[in-house]
Design a protein around this motif. Structure first.
Motif, PDB file in Angstrom:
ATOM      1  N   TYR A   1     -18.436 -22.519  25.638  1.00  0.00           N
ATOM      2  CA  TYR A   1     -19.459 -23.057  24.731  1.00  0.00           C
ATOM      3  C   TYR A   1     -19.269 -24.562  24.629  1.00  0.00           C
ATOM      4  O   TYR A   1     -18.201 -25.082  25.003  1.00  0.00           O
ATOM      5  CB  TYR A   1     -19.340 -22.412  23.348  1.00  0.00           C
ATOM      6  N   SER A   2     -20.260 -25.268  24.085  1.00  0.00           N
ATOM      7  CA  SER A   2     -20.109 -26.730  24.075  1.00  0.00           C
ATOM      8  C   SER A   2     -19.033 -27.162  23.089  1.00  0.00           C
ATOM      9  O   SER A   2     -18.452 -28.234  23.236  1.00  0.00           O
ATOM     10  CB  SER A   2     -21.432 -27.409  23.774  1.00  0.00           C
ATOM     11  N   ASP A   3     -18.729 -26.341  22.088  1.00  0.00           N
ATOM     12  CA  ASP A   3     -17.725 -26.755  21.107  1.00  0.00           C
ATOM     13  C   ASP A   3     -16.560 -25.786  21.002  1.00  0.00           C
ATOM     14  O   ASP A   3     -15.744 -25.875  20.094  1.00  0.00           O
ATOM     15  CB  ASP A   3     -18.396 -26.898  19.725  1.00  0.00           C
ATOM     16  N   ARG A   4     -16.489 -24.840  21.871  1.00  0.00           N
ATOM     17  CA  ARG A   4     -15.402 -23.860  21.777  1.00  0.00           C
ATOM     18  C   ARG A   4     -15.263 -23.074  23.093  1.00  0.00           C
ATOM     19  O   ARG A   4     -16.163 -23.100  23.931  1.00  0.00           O
ATOM     20  CB  ARG A   4     -15.632 -22.893  20.616  1.00  0.00           C
ATOM     21  N   TYR A   5     -14.122 -22.419  23.210  1.00  0.00           N
ATOM     22  CA  TYR A   5     -13.898 -21.544  24.365  1.00  0.00           C
ATOM     23  C   TYR A   5     -13.139 -20.330  23.857  1.00  0.00           C
ATOM     24  O   TYR A   5     -12.451 -20.398  22.835  1.00  0.00           O
ATOM     25  CB  TYR A   5     -13.080 -22.243  25.460  1.00  0.00           C
ATOM     26  N   PRO A   6     -13.237 -19.195  24.537  1.00  0.00           N
ATOM     27  CA  PRO A   6     -12.554 -18.006  24.025  1.00  0.00           C
ATOM     28  C   PRO A   6     -11.047 -18.088  24.230  1.00  0.00           C
ATOM     29  O   PRO A   6     -10.586 -18.601  25.259  1.00  0.00           O
ATOM     30  CB  PRO A   6     -13.150 -16.860  24.837  1.00  0.00           C
ATOM     31  N   MET A   7     -10.273 -17.580  23.291  1.00  0.00           N
ATOM     32  CA  MET A   7      -8.815 -17.614  23.419  1.00  0.00           C
ATOM     33  C   MET A   7      -8.362 -16.769  24.613  1.00  0.00           C
ATOM     34  O   MET A   7      -7.325 -17.048  25.204  1.00  0.00           O
ATOM     35  CB  MET A   7      -8.149 -17.102  22.123  1.00  0.00           C
ATOM     36  N   GLU A   8      -9.170 -15.779  24.994  1.00  0.00           N
ATOM     37  CA  GLU A   8      -8.809 -14.948  26.176  1.00  0.00           C
ATOM     38  C   GLU A   8      -8.707 -15.819  27.431  1.00  0.00           C
ATOM     39  O   GLU A   8      -7.883 -15.569  28.306  1.00  0.00           O
ATOM     40  CB  GLU A   8      -9.852 -13.847  26.429  1.00  0.00           C
ATOM     41  N   LEU A   9      -9.551 -16.850  27.505  1.00  0.00           N
ATOM     42  CA  LEU A   9      -9.506 -17.766  28.652  1.00  0.00           C
ATOM     43  C   LEU A   9      -8.168 -18.503  28.662  1.00  0.00           C
ATOM     44  O   LEU A   9      -7.502 -18.610  29.711  1.00  0.00           O
ATOM     45  CB  LEU A   9     -10.682 -18.763  28.558  1.00  0.00           C
ATOM     46  N   ILE A  10      -7.771 -18.983  27.469  1.00  0.00           N
ATOM     47  CA  ILE A  10      -6.514 -19.739  27.389  1.00  0.00           C
ATOM     48  C   ILE A  10      -5.329 -18.829  27.699  1.00  0.00           C
ATOM     49  O   ILE A  10      -4.409 -19.197  28.449  1.00  0.00           O
ATOM     50  CB  ILE A  10      -6.372 -20.371  25.975  1.00  0.00           C
ATOM     51  N   GLU A  11      -5.376 -17.604  27.178  1.00  0.00           N
ATOM     52  CA  GLU A  11      -4.281 -16.664  27.450  1.00  0.00           C
ATOM     53  C   GLU A  11      -4.184 -16.369  28.944  1.00  0.00           C
ATOM     54  O   GLU A  11      -3.094 -16.328  29.519  1.00  0.00           O
ATOM     55  CB  GLU A  11      -4.519 -15.353  26.683  1.00  0.00           C
ATOM     56  N   PHE A  12      -5.329 -16.184  29.583  1.00  0.00           N
ATOM     57  CA  PHE A  12      -5.358 -15.901  31.017  1.00  0.00           C
ATOM     58  C   PHE A  12      -4.727 -17.072  31.781  1.00  0.00           C
ATOM     59  O   PHE A  12      -3.894 -16.884  32.674  1.00  0.00           O
ATOM     60  CB  PHE A  12      -6.806 -15.673  31.463  1.00  0.00           C
ATOM     61  N   LEU A  13      -5.120 -18.313  31.376  1.00  0.00           N
ATOM     62  CA  LEU A  13      -4.599 -19.487  32.085  1.00  0.00           C
ATOM     63  C   LEU A  13      -3.108 -19.689  31.800  1.00  0.00           C
ATOM     64  O   LEU A  13      -2.345 -20.078  32.689  1.00  0.00           O
ATOM     65  CB  LEU A  13      -5.397 -20.734  31.693  1.00  0.00           C
ATOM     66  N   ARG A  14      -2.692 -19.411  30.547  1.00  0.00           N
ATOM     67  CA  ARG A  14      -1.249 -19.544  30.240  1.00  0.00           C
ATOM     68  C   ARG A  14      -0.443 -18.640  31.170  1.00  0.00           C
ATOM     69  O   ARG A  14       0.614 -19.019  31.670  1.00  0.00           O
ATOM     70  CB  ARG A  14      -0.979 -19.139  28.772  1.00  0.00           C
ATOM     71  N   PHE A  15      -0.971 -17.462  31.403  1.00  0.00           N
ATOM     72  CA  PHE A  15      -0.285 -16.519  32.288  1.00  0.00           C
ATOM     73  C   PHE A  15      -0.323 -17.037  33.729  1.00  0.00           C
ATOM     74  O   PHE A  15       0.694 -17.053  34.429  1.00  0.00           O
ATOM     75  CB  PHE A  15      -0.961 -15.149  32.183  1.00  0.00           C
ATOM     76  N   CYS A  16      -1.503 -17.497  34.172  1.00  0.00           N
ATOM     77  CA  CYS A  16      -1.648 -17.924  35.569  1.00  0.00           C
ATOM     78  C   CYS A  16      -0.739 -19.103  35.909  1.00  0.00           C
ATOM     79  O   CYS A  16      -0.254 -19.216  37.027  1.00  0.00           O
ATOM     80  CB  CYS A  16      -3.099 -18.312  35.855  1.00  0.00           C
ATOM     81  N   VAL A  17      -0.501 -20.017  34.959  1.00  0.00           N
ATOM     82  CA  VAL A  17       0.301 -21.213  35.268  1.00  0.00           C
ATOM     83  C   VAL A  17       1.763 -21.048  34.837  1.00  0.00           C
ATOM     84  O   VAL A  17       2.563 -21.985  34.989  1.00  0.00           O
ATOM     85  CB  VAL A  17      -0.304 -22.492  34.616  1.00  0.00           C
ATOM     86  N   ALA A  18       2.106 -19.867  34.326  1.00  0.00           N
ATOM     87  CA  ALA A  18       3.458 -19.682  33.791  1.00  0.00           C
ATOM     88  C   ALA A  18       4.521 -19.769  34.885  1.00  0.00           C
ATOM     89  O   ALA A  18       4.289 -19.384  36.036  1.00  0.00           O
ATOM     90  CB  ALA A  18       3.544 -18.317  33.104  1.00  0.00           C
ATOM     91  N   GLY A  19       5.712 -20.292  34.525  1.00  0.00           N
ATOM     92  CA  GLY A  19       6.866 -20.286  35.417  1.00  0.00           C
ATOM     93  C   GLY A  19       7.618 -18.977  35.214  1.00  0.00           C
ATOM     94  O   GLY A  19       7.206 -18.138  34.386  1.00  0.00           O
TER      95      GLY A  19
END
Ligand SMILES: C[S@@+](CC[C@H](N)C(=O)[O-])C[C@H]1O[C@@H](n2cnc3c(N)ncnc32)[C@H](O)[C@@H]1O
Length: 464
Positions: free
Chosen positions: A349-367
């Motif tokens: 959205y123009s002023d927000r994004y879903p936390m599921e997106l952030i969780e997915f990315l946290r997992f994808c970039v995790a060491g």
């Protein structure tokens, strides 16, 4: 919000000074019927609809009757919204108070699966609701004057005016190159094609006498679904969809929350679809409903319009686990087991994004450490969070790069009003849609770039 061009209703006399009217040309000097008596075909169709509804038990009286005020609305034959035609609409002809029932549409005129089964006993009992009503629509359209629903069918927008995205040709769709809307339209169209093939094989072909192949064609099927997607409502109390004549003349405003209910009259047992307002309306205001919290992409796909002031507008962003990641196999196994897959799509959205997106990315970039001990629903450490931010920015940049034109180029096309007006309707929708998508992507990049410089930066629930 919307400006009513011609509503075919008597206007209230303005107060204050009046101006003298030019003397009327004597009617005898005019060829043919007097000008002021000529009604447009749109007005005639609307009046015929109203008479038909009244004949079938709907209260639409233009005058107060014994113990009952007059019907509070009238049909506007041409409305506009944000400079674009929005077809017919309903307008308050007197002040309307909040919570007032606006109308009661008798079930006799409503198209439901039940009614389709009664009218077409050849349909299987377990037929899908949409297919049942689509079949009834196609049958009734082919019956012309003989159809009970003719006055209703006549007020439906003309075929060429029904332009949801799934009806656009591949050439038209080139205007939306780079937009996720293209894939959504192709996918919906594909589903409709395969549903038609199944209906043809299991319902129509085995009973050609009832379902002739020159009537039950792909074109009619596509038309019927365009009508259903843009006009059917969910009767929540009964958990079924319905085409409700008159109610489906209401245009969309995302800031409304009118609600619809089914009522049974105690004495007669007759059932009606009733609509209640969520706010008061002044005389001559257009009355709206909401079609739900839909993005412009969904509005374009199903209804064939978009609105710039849409708080629910979003663009689909595709993000994926990098196959160059050293931990790719381990992460893939986990994602597959969770049913998520290595590629996922989220609304931005123009002023927000879903936390599921952030969780997915946290997992994808995790060491490795984070994978072993991380709680991806929460901030883990600055490095991980910064990587998420950079990945998100790069995903937005990739999405922007997929469009052949820049947002600035779209801005220019829209700013040149005389040129813009010359574009066909689909072109105008497409330019506005792709510009809105680019704006959301650019805003997301700008927001993240600004926040990433803050030492306490992190993605939190509050940004959702
Ligand atoms: C349920 S019908 C509403 C009545 C319709 N205007 C008519 O002429 O029959 C939905 C259609 O109305 C139009 N519409 C509704 N709200 C609109 C809006 N805010 N802006 C532009 N078009 C709108 C779109 O064509 C949409 O597919």
């Amino acid at each position: 919000m919307a400006f009513i061009k011609s509503i075919g209703l008597p206007r209230q006399k303005p107060g204050g000074p009046t101006c003298r009217r030019r003397p009327r040309v004597p009617s005898m000097q005019l060829p043919g019927p007097r000008l002021e008596n000529r009604k447009s075909p749109l007005a005639i169709e609307s009046e015929t609809l109203v008479s038909w509804l009244e004949e079938n038990g709907m209260y639409l009286s233009k005058e107060a009757t014994w113990g009952r005020p007059r019907h509070p609305m009238g049909v506007a034959n041409e409305t506009t919204d944000e400079g674009e035609s929005s077809g017919r609409g309903l307008v308050a002809v007197k002040g309307i108070v909040q919570g007032e029932p606006l109308f009661e549409v008798p079930f006799e005129v409503v198209l439901t699966k039940q009614r389709a089964l009664e009218e077409i006993p050849e349909l299987p009992e377990d037929v899908n609701e949409y297919i049942a009503i689509a079949t009834l629509l196609i049958q009734e359209r082919s019956r012309g004057d003989a159809s009970f629903w003719k006055p209703y069918l006549d007020v439906l927008p003309k075929d060429e005016d029904i332009i949801p995205l799934f009806r656009w040709s591949e050439d038209d769709m080139l205007l939306l190159q780079g937009s996720p809307c293209q894939a959504a339209a192709r996918s919906l169209r594909g589903k409709l094609v395969s549903e038609f093939a199944t209906a043809e094989e299991t319902i129509y072909a085995p009973n050609r006498r009832k379902f002739p192949d020159d009537v039950f064609t792909w074109d009619q099927w596509e038309w019927a679904f365009a009508i259903l997607f843009s006009r059917a409502i969910m009767l929540t109390a009964e958990q079924r969809i319905a085409l409700v004549p008159y109610a489906d003349l209401l245009n969309h405003n995302p800031f409304c929350s009118t609600y619809i209910d089914v009522q049974e009259k105690q004495l007669t047992g007759k059932r009606f679809v009733t609509l209640y307002t969520d706010r008061p309306y002044a005389q001559m205001d257009q009355v709206f409903v909401t079609y739900g919290p839909k993005s412009n992409g969904d509005l374009l796909l199903l209804y064939g319009f978009i609105t710039d002031r849409n708080p629910y507008d979003s663009v689909e962003l595709v993000v994926a686990l990098s196959d160059e990641d050293e931990l790719f196999e381990r992460k893939k196994k986990y994602l597959d087991e969770s049913g998520v897959g290595t590629t996922a799509t989220f609304p931005l959205y123009s002023d927000r994004y879903p936390m599921e997106l952030i969780e997915f990315l946290r997992f994808c970039v995790a060491g490795e450490d984070e994978l072993d001990n991380g709680d991806f629903g929460d901030f883990m450490n600055e490095d991980n969070e910064t990587l998420v931010a950079k990945t998100l920015i790069s995903a937005c940049q990739d999405a922007l790069a997929a469009y052949p034109q820049s947002r600035e180029e779209d801005d220019k096309l829209i700013a040149d009003r005389s040129m813009y007006k010359m574009f066909a309707q689909k072109q105008r929708w497409a330019i506005r849609q792709r510009r809105a998508e680019k704006r959301i992507l650019e805003r997301t990049i700008a927001n993240i770039e600004r926040e990433i410089t803050d030492p306490t930066f992190m993605f939190t629930e509050s940004k959702e």
